[in-house]
Design an enzyme around this catalytic site. Structure first.
Site, PDB file in Angstrom:
ATOM      1  N   CYS A  75      -3.845   4.951  -2.854  1.00  0.00           N
ATOM      2  CA  CYS A  75      -4.157   6.039  -1.619  1.00  0.00           C
ATOM      3  C   CYS A  75      -2.970   6.772  -1.348  1.00  0.00           C
ATOM      4  O   CYS A  75      -2.761   7.003  -0.235  1.00  0.00           O
ATOM      5  CB  CYS A  75      -4.682   5.166  -0.506  1.00  0.00           C
ATOM      6  SG  CYS A  75      -6.373   4.465  -0.702  1.00  0.00           S
ATOM      7  N   HIS A  85       0.100   7.388   2.858  1.00  0.00           N
ATOM      8  CA  HIS A  85      -0.951   6.756   2.666  1.00  0.00           C
ATOM      9  C   HIS A  85      -1.955   8.131   3.161  1.00  0.00           C
ATOM     10  O   HIS A  85      -1.754   8.873   3.864  1.00  0.00           O
ATOM     11  CB  HIS A  85      -1.277   5.581   3.660  1.00  0.00           C
ATOM     12  CG  HIS A  85      -2.286   5.018   3.056  1.00  0.00           C
ATOM     13  ND1 HIS A  85      -3.694   5.470   3.342  1.00  0.00           N
ATOM     14  CD2 HIS A  85      -2.638   3.971   2.341  1.00  0.00           C
ATOM     15  CE1 HIS A  85      -4.531   4.537   2.857  1.00  0.00           C
ATOM     16  NE2 HIS A  85      -4.044   3.379   2.075  1.00  0.00           N
ATOM     17  N   LYS A  90      -2.984  -6.991   7.419  1.00  0.00           N
ATOM     18  CA  LYS A  90      -1.847  -7.039   6.626  1.00  0.00           C
ATOM     19  C   LYS A  90      -0.794  -8.077   7.217  1.00  0.00           C
ATOM     20  O   LYS A  90       0.277  -8.218   6.369  1.00  0.00           O
ATOM     21  CB  LYS A  90      -1.172  -5.581   6.428  1.00  0.00           C
ATOM     22  CG  LYS A  90      -2.081  -4.708   5.848  1.00  0.00           C
ATOM     23  CD  LYS A  90      -1.446  -3.409   5.646  1.00  0.00           C
ATOM     24  CE  LYS A  90      -2.390  -2.220   5.140  1.00  0.00           C
ATOM     25  NZ  LYS A  90      -3.218  -2.511   3.905  1.00  0.00           N
ATOM     26  N   GLN A 144       2.425  -0.884   7.109  1.00  0.00           N
ATOM     27  CA  GLN A 144       3.194  -1.668   5.886  1.00  0.00           C
ATOM     28  C   GLN A 144       4.462  -2.331   6.581  1.00  0.00           C
ATOM     29  O   GLN A 144       5.119  -3.049   5.797  1.00  0.00           O
ATOM     30  CB  GLN A 144       3.543  -0.732   4.724  1.00  0.00           C
ATOM     31  CG  GLN A 144       2.408  -0.439   4.175  1.00  0.00           C
ATOM     32  CD  GLN A 144       1.801  -1.453   3.133  1.00  0.00           C
ATOM     33  OE1 GLN A 144       2.362  -2.171   2.861  1.00  0.00           O
ATOM     34  NE2 GLN A 144       0.349  -1.298   3.158  1.00  0.00           N
ATOM     35  N   ASP A 181       2.957   5.426  11.551  1.00  0.00           N
ATOM     36  CA  ASP A 181       2.255   4.575  10.742  1.00  0.00           C
ATOM     37  C   ASP A 181       2.863   3.322  10.223  1.00  0.00           C
ATOM     38  O   ASP A 181       3.762   3.391   9.323  1.00  0.00           O
ATOM     39  CB  ASP A 181       1.596   5.367   9.323  1.00  0.00           C
ATOM     40  CG  ASP A 181       0.832   4.361   8.277  1.00  0.00           C
ATOM     41  OD1 ASP A 181       0.725   3.222   8.835  1.00  0.00           O
ATOM     42  OD2 ASP A 181       0.344   4.920   7.489  1.00  0.00           O
TER      43      ASP A 181
END
Length: 404
Positions: A362, A121, A224, A201, A198
């Protein structure tokens, strides 16, 4: 198996209509919906204990402080951090990544190398580019193959004594590919590099065990995973957090201030300047409790069934191509139809009440790799149903007929 209808009843928005049609919400990769217990918990904070934290001796301040720190401990246990002070509250994944890159500005020097992946991202690309421009370090990129998987042989070849940081996402937001982060972390540590993951997700779908992974940093967002917007967590190993300088100056992050010199507070407050999103931090703990009560094994089984059904049904459509076909995937299907712009499909099916994401997500380098302007991304959560997928597939077929 989960009682999906009972779970759906927890989410008020799922009974809404959009453009006169029952809402089919498949944009969970952008943000998840919120259960009533989370909505109520935010209202309860403001109705009953609203006060600033860590600073007041009065009762409301103490109640708010206790609730905030209890939430920190919940999240510590959820991700299996060794210490609660390794859990920093942030406004989201982007904030956490920028906190780390700011800290490494005092560590990196010309000739050092930072390794990112081609699946990132923008929020895990741009801060590292800015860091390299500032320090003279070099950015290296792990390439991907046509299935959307990282090429591990190329990653191995990139590593050297010059590698100081490796940063990759746990799961690709654009393709749903689950990266082999444990292998990446082990290999990076073998050359002395720090590793940031990261996890934006990943956290809606699984419980990361940061001690088992042995990552140095793990960043994720609350919104999220059924929590409020404007919330997030940066996990950092104690040793690394002690090495890095503060990201911001202000109240709360200090031990003593004079005009001659300021000394900084101990962890975690060193990185939590100013009044935080108190309600959001407390309610993030509520969201974590909610997900754990459902059970991540149950969540994964439901989402695997959704992914399998969606993949099968969508591939029935002539001219449809799915991007991200690797073996290990989360519940995301990113696709296009030959000769039709993804935005046009997304706009038409929105009129039928179906929310998907269209564009580059993104993640422009991924789109450039496939030579496409973007994709239609349907991202599923445990509260979605097989029937909703069938509704989407029929809507996509209708849009294709209208646009062909």
């Amino acid at each position: 198996m989960l009682d999906i209808q009972k779970i759906r009843a927890d989410f008020p928005i799922l009974s809404e209509k959009v453009n006169g049609k029952p809402l089919v919400y498949f944009d969970n990769g952008a943000t998840s919906q919120k259960p009533q217990i989370v909505i109520d918990a935010e209202a309860k904070y403001y109705q009953e204990i609203n006060a600033n934290i860590h600073r007041g001796v009065h009762t409301l301040s103490q109640l708010a402080t206790d609730a905030y720190e209890i939430s920190r401990v919940k999240i510590q246990h959820h991700i299996n951090a060794k210490f609660s002070h390794e859990v920093l509250f942030t406004s989201g994944t982007t904030h956490g990544i920028n906190l780390v890159t700011n800290g490494f500005a005092s560590i990196l020097k010309p000739g050092d190398e930072v390794v990112v992946s081609s699946l990132e991202h923008h929020s895990n690309i741009v801060p590292w580019q800015m860091l390299c421009e500032k320090t003279g370090a070099t950015l290296k990129v792990i390439p991907m193959n046509e299935n959307g998987e990282l090429i591990m042989e190329a990653f191995d070849a990139l590593l050297s004594a010059k590698t100081k940081v490796v940063t990759v996402n746990h799961i690709s937001n654009a393709l749903g590919i689950i990266n082999p982060i444990k292998y990446i972390i082990e290999k990076a540590h073998a050359v002395g590099a720090a590793v940031l993951i990261d996890g934006a997700q990943a956290v809606p779908h699984l419980k990361p065990d940061v001690q088992d992974l042995d990552c140095d940093f793990y960043a994720f967002s609350g919104h999220k995973m059924c929590g409020p917007t404007g919330t997030g967590i940066l996990y950092g190993k104690e040793d690394w957090l002690n090495k890095l300088p503060p990201y911001q100056g202000g109240g709360e992050m200090i031990k003593e201030v004079t005009f001659e010199k300021t000394t900084y507070a101990d962890l975690p407050h060193k990185f939590e300047a100013g009044t935080p999103n108190i309600a959001g931090g407390i309610v993030l703990g509520t969201a974590v409790d909610y997900l754990n009560n459902i059970g991540f094994d149950n969540i994964q089984k439901q989402e695997e069934a959704l992914l399998e059904h969606a993949t099968k049904r969508l591939l029935e459509i002539e001219g449809l191509k799915i991007y991200g076909t690797g073996k290990n995937k989360a519940s995301v299907v990113s696709f296009n139809i030959d000769g039709i712009h993804p935005y046009d499909i997304g706009s038409i099916i929105d009129k039928l009440g179906i929310a998907v994401r269209t564009g580059h997500h993104c993640a422009q380098p991924i789109m450039n790799f496939f030579c496409i302007p973007g994709t239609i991304r349907a991202s599923f959560s445990f509260y979605n149903t097989i029937e909703e997928i069938d509704v989407m597939v029929e809507a996509v077929k209708k849009a294709k007929t209208m646009l062909s």
